[in-house]
Motif scaffolding. Structure first.
Motif, PDB file in Angstrom:
ATOM      1  N   ALA A   1       0.743  -1.242  -0.066  1.00  0.00           N
ATOM      2  CA  ALA A   1       0.018   0.114   0.186  1.00  0.00           C
ATOM      3  C   ALA A   1       0.937   1.073   0.070  1.00  0.00           C
ATOM      4  CB  ALA A   1      -1.129  -0.215   1.321  1.00  0.00           C
ATOM      5  N   ASN A   2       1.731   1.404   0.849  1.00  0.00           N
ATOM      6  CA  ASN A   2       2.740   2.572   0.770  1.00  0.00           C
ATOM      7  C   ASN A   2       3.714   2.706  -0.372  1.00  0.00           C
ATOM      8  OD1 ASN A   2       1.908   3.649   3.447  1.00  0.00           O
ATOM      9  ND2 ASN A   2       3.006   2.100   4.416  1.00  0.00           N
ATOM     10  N   SER A   3       4.038   1.490  -0.962  1.00  0.00           N
ATOM     11  CA  SER A   3       4.852   1.633  -2.091  1.00  0.00           C
ATOM     12  C   SER A   3       3.933   2.163  -3.331  1.00  0.00           C
ATOM     13  CB  SER A   3       5.294   0.216  -2.557  1.00  0.00           C
ATOM     14  OG  SER A   3       6.200  -0.213  -1.507  1.00  0.00           O
ATOM     15  N   ALA A   4       2.769   1.817  -3.145  1.00  0.00           N
ATOM     16  CA  ALA A   4       1.785   2.281  -4.300  1.00  0.00           C
ATOM     17  C   ALA A   4       1.357   3.630  -4.067  1.00  0.00           C
ATOM     18  CB  ALA A   4       0.856   1.201  -4.373  1.00  0.00           C
ATOM     19  N   GLY A   5       1.559   4.454  -3.084  1.00  0.00           N
ATOM     20  CA  GLY A   5       1.074   5.819  -3.024  1.00  0.00           C
ATOM     21  C   GLY A   5       0.084   6.008  -1.895  1.00  0.00           C
ATOM     22  N   LEU A   6      -0.136   5.074  -0.915  1.00  0.00           N
ATOM     23  CA  LEU A   6      -1.052   5.510  -0.132  1.00  0.00           C
ATOM     24  C   LEU A   6      -1.014   6.764   0.755  1.00  0.00           C
ATOM     25  CD1 LEU A   6      -3.747   4.285   1.473  1.00  0.00           C
ATOM     26  CD2 LEU A   6      -2.107   3.485   3.198  1.00  0.00           C
ATOM     27  N   ALA A   7       0.301   6.715   1.249  1.00  0.00           N
ATOM     28  CA  ALA A   7       0.907   8.149   2.007  1.00  0.00           C
ATOM     29  C   ALA A   7       1.356   8.984   1.076  1.00  0.00           C
ATOM     30  CB  ALA A   7       1.671   7.560   3.239  1.00  0.00           C
ATOM     31  N   ALA A   8       2.130   8.840   0.191  1.00  0.00           N
ATOM     32  CA  ALA A   8       2.739   9.771  -0.806  1.00  0.00           C
ATOM     33  C   ALA A   8       2.476   9.391  -2.340  1.00  0.00           C
ATOM     34  CB  ALA A   8       4.175   9.754  -0.537  1.00  0.00           C
ATOM     35  N   PRO A   9       1.704   9.900  -3.030  1.00  0.00           N
ATOM     36  CA  PRO A   9       1.267  11.215  -2.895  1.00  0.00           C
ATOM     37  C   PRO A   9       0.068  11.449  -1.965  1.00  0.00           C
ATOM     38  CG  PRO A   9       0.322  10.225  -4.976  1.00  0.00           C
ATOM     39  CD  PRO A   9       1.336   9.291  -4.609  1.00  0.00           C
ATOM     40  N   GLY A  10      -0.614  10.049  -1.562  1.00  0.00           N
ATOM     41  CA  GLY A  10      -1.882  10.197  -0.906  1.00  0.00           C
ATOM     42  C   GLY A  10      -3.006  10.618  -1.338  1.00  0.00           C
ATOM     43  N   GLY A  11      -4.069  10.853  -0.682  1.00  0.00           N
ATOM     44  CA  GLY A  11      -5.262  11.349  -1.323  1.00  0.00           C
ATOM     45  C   GLY A  11      -6.165  10.138  -2.020  1.00  0.00           C
ATOM     46  N   VAL A  12      -7.042  10.626  -2.801  1.00  0.00           N
ATOM     47  CA  VAL A  12      -7.807   9.614  -3.519  1.00  0.00           C
ATOM     48  C   VAL A  12      -7.002   8.849  -4.493  1.00  0.00           C
ATOM     49  CG1 VAL A  12      -9.725   9.551  -5.271  1.00  0.00           C
ATOM     50  CG2 VAL A  12      -9.821  11.083  -3.329  1.00  0.00           C
ATOM     51  N   ALA A  13      -6.336   9.629  -5.201  1.00  0.00           N
ATOM     52  CA  ALA A  13      -5.277   8.999  -6.328  1.00  0.00           C
ATOM     53  C   ALA A  13      -4.450   7.816  -5.484  1.00  0.00           C
ATOM     54  CB  ALA A  13      -4.420  10.061  -6.883  1.00  0.00           C
TER      55      ALA A  13
END
Length: 477
Positions: A430-442
């Motif tokens: 999840a974090n590698s795929a962008g959960l926290a960065a960029p975060g948000g809906v995307a």
């Protein structure tokens, strides 16, 4: 004509047999221990989005589950390697005390780090309580009720399906998540008081080999390394930590193969062992199932679902487990093994399809995507429930004499490791795929897609392992 030929067929045991006068108090205690863990699981799943909004710590989101289940490995292991003279009912009391203390720490936590410490203490208690549920089966019930007793635990999870999200959702809606944790403290105190009075001592002949500290530490190190991998930003460091986790598991297997103080029953580090395959199926189906820790977050962020409703939706996973467990409780032999095989396949397909239904932005709150995801969440649990009680029965029958406690405790160890590795792996993906960065809906949309696509693979591995299981006793079905 032989006696066997004229003997009437014994009726299939019923769940009500567990509540006969001879078993009722022990059943209530054992079910209570499982219920405490199960209800708290859904309380926490429903509360975590509110917790991070209040005290922060979104990058540590998965750690609330990882530390809990990693600590439960230590709690479960204590049951098998406890000192001579420490009875099972006193272990139960210790588990209730630890669970209550951890709940109190969570209720008072000023920051995410303190809450994680409380979750670790809760995990120690949960490991003891759940492992003892399986360890007590052979002391409390005759052999013909073993599979039914395992099904009872599925029933308890079904009750938790309604109680946990209700409690968590009500407290989350009122921003009173601390009170939800505090609610568990007096319940734990009552259970600790009752344990020595309502449960048998649970003592039997067992092989005492000492504490397998090296193996436990290596497994915990692997879980923590994988969890750290999900929290760091540098790709090279993330890959290094994941590699360290793999090496730690390999070292644990090597030590376990030659050690006198073993974590698992003899011979269970080789795939040629039927018991090893049973444990691996337990492990892999729960690794896939651990992807559920992010379901409330994705439902709320991507689909605009309220906390209470998201808690009920994720709880349908346990309801699916319960429903299928009752459907197959009376199976044995080839039919039981087919249930295990079918269940792993259903879980794999349902998890993969969540990458299509849950992982999409639904700003209008349309019912179509939410209903599709809800059905698949139910199917994930339904698949696991088809085989779980039969896997437990396999363990109880295949365990070597003198190592029954160790084999029973290893069920909880596999549960804890499956959940811990699954939660840690979920955090990495999840974090590698962008959960926290960029975060948000995307970020949430991309993270959900890769999370459910990749975590369907362990369920596929379980399906392959289930092709070579021995038959359970009781006929070919």
């Amino acid at each position: 004509m032989s006696d066997t030929a004229i003997r009437p067929k014994e009726p299939a045991p019923r769940l009500s047999s567990l509540f006969s006068r001879a078993h009722v108090f022990a059943t209530l205690m054992l079910g209570g221990g499982i219920a405490l863990h199960a209800v708290e699981t859904y309380i926490t799943a429903t509360l975590m989005p509110s917790v991070v909004r209040d005290i922060g710590g979104l990058p540590l989101f998965a750690w609330a589950t990882t530390l809990y289940v990693a600590a439960s490995v230590m709690g479960a292991s204590f049951v098998a390697v406890r000192p001579e003279g420490v009875t099972l009912n006193h272990c139960y009391r210790l588990g209730a005390v630890l669970f209550g203390l951890g709940s109190l720490v969570c209720a008072l936590a000023p920051a995410m780090e303190a809450l994680l410490a409380g979750r670790a203490v809760q995990g120690l208690g949960a490991g003891l309580l759940v492992a003892l549920g399986y360890s007590f089966i052979r002391f409390v019930y005759p052999e013909r009720l073993w599979s039914v007793a395992s099904t009872l635990y599925a029933a308890v999870w079904g009750v938790a399906t309604f109680l946990g999200p209700t409690v968590g959702g009500v407290f989350a809606a009122g921003s009173a998540w601390r009170e939800a944790f505090a609610l568990l403290v007096p319940i734990c105190a009552l259970m600790a008081f009752a344990a020595p009075r309502l449960l048998p001592s649970g003592e039997s002949e067992r092989i005492t080999t000492g504490a397998p500290l090296a193996q436990i530490l290596l497994l915990l190190g692997a879980v923590l390394a994988l969890s750290f991998a999900g929290s760091v930003e540098a790709a090279a460091l993330r890959a290094g930590l994941a590699g360290a986790a793999v090496l730690a598991v390999a070292a644990m297997v090597t030590i376990e193969r030659h050690a006198k103080a073993r974590l698992l029953p003899a011979g269970t580090v080789s795939l040629s062992s039927p018991l090893a395959r049973v444990y691996l199926i337990m492990l892999t189906v729960l690794v896939a199932l651990a992807s559920d820790i992010y379901i409330p977050y994705f439902l709320q962020e991507l689909h605009g679902v309220r906390p209470l409703v998201s808690g009920y939706i994720v709880a349908l996973l346990a309801l699916g487990w319960t429903a299928s467990a009752f459907l197959v409780a009376g199976l044995s032999g080839r039919r039981a093994n087919r249930a295990i095989l079918t269940g792993a396949g259903i879980e794999a397909v349902a998890t993969a399809l969540l990458a299509v239904t849950l992982a999409r932005h639904n700003p209008s709150g349309g019912y179509g995507p939410v209903l599709a995801a809800t059905a698949l969440i139910f199917a994930m649990g339904f698949g696991v429930g088809l085989g779980w009680a039969h896997l437990v029965t396999h363990v109880l029958h295949l365990a070597p004499e003198g190592e029954k406690d160790k084999a029973s405790a290893a069920i909880t160890t596999m549960q804890a490791l499956g959940s811990a590795f699954g939660a840690a792996l979920a955090g990495v993906v999840a974090n590698s795929a962008g959960l926290a960065a960029p975060g948000g809906v995307a970020g949430a949309e991309t993270a959900a897609f890769w999370l459910y696509l990749l975590l369907s693979l362990p369920a596929l591995a379980a399906l392959m392992l289930a092709l070579r299981l021995p038959e359970t006793r009781g006929g070919t079905g």
